[in-house]
Design a protein around this motif. Structure first.
Motif, PDB file in Angstrom:
ATOM      1  N   LEU A  50      44.614  55.464  29.013  1.00 17.71           N
ATOM      2  CA  LEU A  50      43.288  54.476  30.021  1.00 17.71           C
ATOM      3  C   LEU A  50      41.829  55.010  29.784  1.00 17.71           C
ATOM      4  O   LEU A  50      41.385  56.599  29.517  1.00 17.71           O
ATOM      5  CB  LEU A  50      44.141  55.598  31.097  1.00 17.71           C
ATOM      6  N   THR A  53      38.432  57.625  35.057  1.00 23.80           N
ATOM      7  CA  THR A  53      39.698  58.188  36.647  1.00 23.80           C
ATOM      8  C   THR A  53      37.928  58.164  37.731  1.00 23.80           C
ATOM      9  O   THR A  53      38.513  58.647  38.453  1.00 23.80           O
ATOM     10  CB  THR A  53      40.257  58.098  36.540  1.00 23.80           C
ATOM     11  N   GLU A  54      36.854  58.686  36.929  1.00 23.87           N
ATOM     12  CA  GLU A  54      35.684  58.969  37.697  1.00 23.87           C
ATOM     13  C   GLU A  54      34.744  58.134  37.250  1.00 23.87           C
ATOM     14  O   GLU A  54      34.633  57.586  35.874  1.00 23.87           O
ATOM     15  CB  GLU A  54      35.193  60.092  37.610  1.00 23.87           C
ATOM     16  N   GLY A  78      36.106  55.330  40.381  1.00 24.27           N
ATOM     17  CA  GLY A  78      37.095  55.982  39.647  1.00 24.27           C
ATOM     18  C   GLY A  78      38.248  55.597  40.477  1.00 24.27           C
ATOM     19  O   GLY A  78      38.524  55.226  41.635  1.00 24.27           O
ATOM     20  N   ALA A  79      39.508  55.520  39.608  1.00 21.02           N
ATOM     21  CA  ALA A  79      40.813  54.903  40.381  1.00 21.02           C
ATOM     22  C   ALA A  79      42.204  55.912  39.241  1.00 21.02           C
ATOM     23  O   ALA A  79      42.616  55.300  38.811  1.00 21.02           O
ATOM     24  CB  ALA A  79      41.472  52.984  39.914  1.00 21.02           C
ATOM     25  N   PRO A  80      42.265  57.232  39.957  1.00 18.60           N
ATOM     26  CA  PRO A  80      42.825  57.950  39.167  1.00 18.60           C
ATOM     27  C   PRO A  80      43.947  57.981  40.122  1.00 18.60           C
ATOM     28  O   PRO A  80      45.099  58.060  39.629  1.00 18.60           O
ATOM     29  CB  PRO A  80      42.382  59.434  40.078  1.00 18.60           C
ATOM     30  N   ARG A  81      44.215  56.980  42.040  1.00 22.11           N
ATOM     31  CA  ARG A  81      46.021  57.077  41.891  1.00 22.11           C
ATOM     32  C   ARG A  81      46.006  55.877  41.122  1.00 22.11           C
ATOM     33  O   ARG A  81      47.512  55.476  40.342  1.00 22.11           O
ATOM     34  CB  ARG A  81      45.301  56.552  43.124  1.00 22.11           C
ATOM     35  N   ALA A  83      45.986  54.748  38.358  1.00 23.45           N
ATOM     36  CA  ALA A  83      46.251  56.005  36.112  1.00 23.45           C
ATOM     37  C   ALA A  83      47.216  56.276  36.257  1.00 23.45           C
ATOM     38  O   ALA A  83      48.225  56.480  35.601  1.00 23.45           O
ATOM     39  CB  ALA A  83      44.426  57.071  36.436  1.00 23.45           C
ATOM     40  N   ASP A  84      47.802  57.120  37.673  1.00 17.13           N
ATOM     41  CA  ASP A  84      48.772  57.816  37.372  1.00 17.13           C
ATOM     42  C   ASP A  84      50.403  56.566  37.713  1.00 17.13           C
ATOM     43  O   ASP A  84      50.844  56.940  37.160  1.00 17.13           O
ATOM     44  CB  ASP A  84      49.778  58.819  38.622  1.00 17.13           C
ATOM     45  N   ASP A  99      45.380  59.246  27.761  1.00 18.62           N
ATOM     46  CA  ASP A  99      44.069  59.032  28.159  1.00 18.62           C
ATOM     47  C   ASP A  99      42.513  59.843  27.639  1.00 18.62           C
ATOM     48  O   ASP A  99      42.704  60.287  26.733  1.00 18.62           O
ATOM     49  CB  ASP A  99      44.198  60.270  29.506  1.00 18.62           C
ATOM     50  N   PRO A 101      38.716  60.099  29.185  1.00 20.75           N
ATOM     51  CA  PRO A 101      38.444  60.477  30.349  1.00 20.75           C
ATOM     52  C   PRO A 101      37.483  60.070  30.213  1.00 20.75           C
ATOM     53  O   PRO A 101      36.128  60.168  31.301  1.00 20.75           O
ATOM     54  CB  PRO A 101      38.585  61.811  30.917  1.00 20.75           C
ATOM     55  N   LEU A 125      39.395  50.736  37.075  1.00 17.23           N
ATOM     56  CA  LEU A 125      40.125  51.615  36.067  1.00 17.23           C
ATOM     57  C   LEU A 125      39.814  50.262  34.780  1.00 17.23           C
ATOM     58  O   LEU A 125      40.904  49.290  35.020  1.00 17.23           O
ATOM     59  CB  LEU A 125      41.515  52.023  36.216  1.00 17.23           C
TER      60      LEU A 125
END
Length: 255
Positions: A50, A53-54, A78-81, A83-84, A99, A101, A125
């Motif tokens: 991934l 995420t920012e 970014g799309a941190p949710r 990614a989770d 990851d 980052p 992402l």
């Protein structure tokens, strides 16, 4: 959301008189995504990775171009949710997910997104291709398919034919191998013939000329998996076609 495979072009796509408008019109006809998940021909990394995420700097993964191509910016959130969600979806005992980052969007991602969503206000992402095996990429696409129900636009970004020998072609029209492969691919997609598409290197006319290395066709199989999991292979349609510097820019939408 639909699932897309697009031919992404090189940095000079922005200067083409036709193609940027085609991508912009395509995006205008789409529902607005909550996020974009993109797989680019320009990131191979195993295990599946991934990206950032920012918002981090872009990856200018090309050389020898005029300076203004290195000043392009695309500061999408970014799309941190997301990614989770992907970690939970893809990570199993035998399938690690890593990851990276600080890995920004490469030109296979940001070049088309600049034209399609120029406001850069949709979270993006990028994930890597952990393999070039069409069947394994297809299975990844199937696992990612439920994200479409959550408003995620899944995009495989490659090039329908990709042999830079085309840049040396001096005849009228595209090289024969590029035109033959493009026509074969159009017909194979219309027939929903996954087995033939999986074995494109051997089943397609000029398959190994159109793709001396397969990374630019490979993202199509993520898209096909994401479409087939929803029973939408029969909805495939070419939104962009034709040729750019001898290469087929066919781009397709499912759903």
């Amino acid at each position: 959301m639909p699932a897309l495979y697009l031919s992404h072009g090189a940095p000079p796509l922005a200067d083409d008189p036709l193609w940027p408008g085609q991508l912009a019109a395509w995006a205008a006809d789409l529902p607005r995504p909550k996020a974009v998940l993109i797989v680019s021909a320009h990131w191979e990394e195993a295990p599946l990775a991934l990206g950032a995420t920012e918002t981090v700097p872009l990856v200018y993964d090309f050389w020898g171009f005029p300076e203004h191509y290195y000043t392009v910016r695309y500061a999408a959130p970014g799309a941190p949710r997301l990614a989770d969600r992907i970690r939970r979806t893809l990570r199993t005992a035998g399938t690690p997910v890593q990851d990276i980052p600080d890995r920004g969007l490469d030109h296979g991602a940001y070049v088309p997104l600049v034209e399609m969503f120029p406001a850069a206000d949709i979270p993006v992402l990028q994930i890597s291709m952990p393999t070039l095996d069409p069947r394994r990429l297809y299975e990844i696409g199937r696992k990612l398919a439920p994200l479409r129900e959550e408003g995620v636009l899944i995009v495989g970004s490659g090039f329908f034919t990709h042999n830079l020998a085309a840049l040396r072609h001096r005849g009228d029209g595209p090289p024969a191998w590029s035109a033959e492969f493009d026509d074969w691919g159009r017909r194979a997609l219309a027939a929903q013939d996954l087995d033939v598409l999986f074995d494109f290197r051997h089943k397609a006319p000029a398959g190994q000329l159109a793709h001396p290395r397969t990374e630019h066709f490979a993202p199509l199989f993520v898209t096909l998996g994401a479409a087939d999991a929803q029973g939408q292979l029969d909805s495939g349609r070419s939104v962009v076609d034709g040729f750019w510097m001898g290469l087929a820019k066919r781009s397709v939408q499912f759903g």
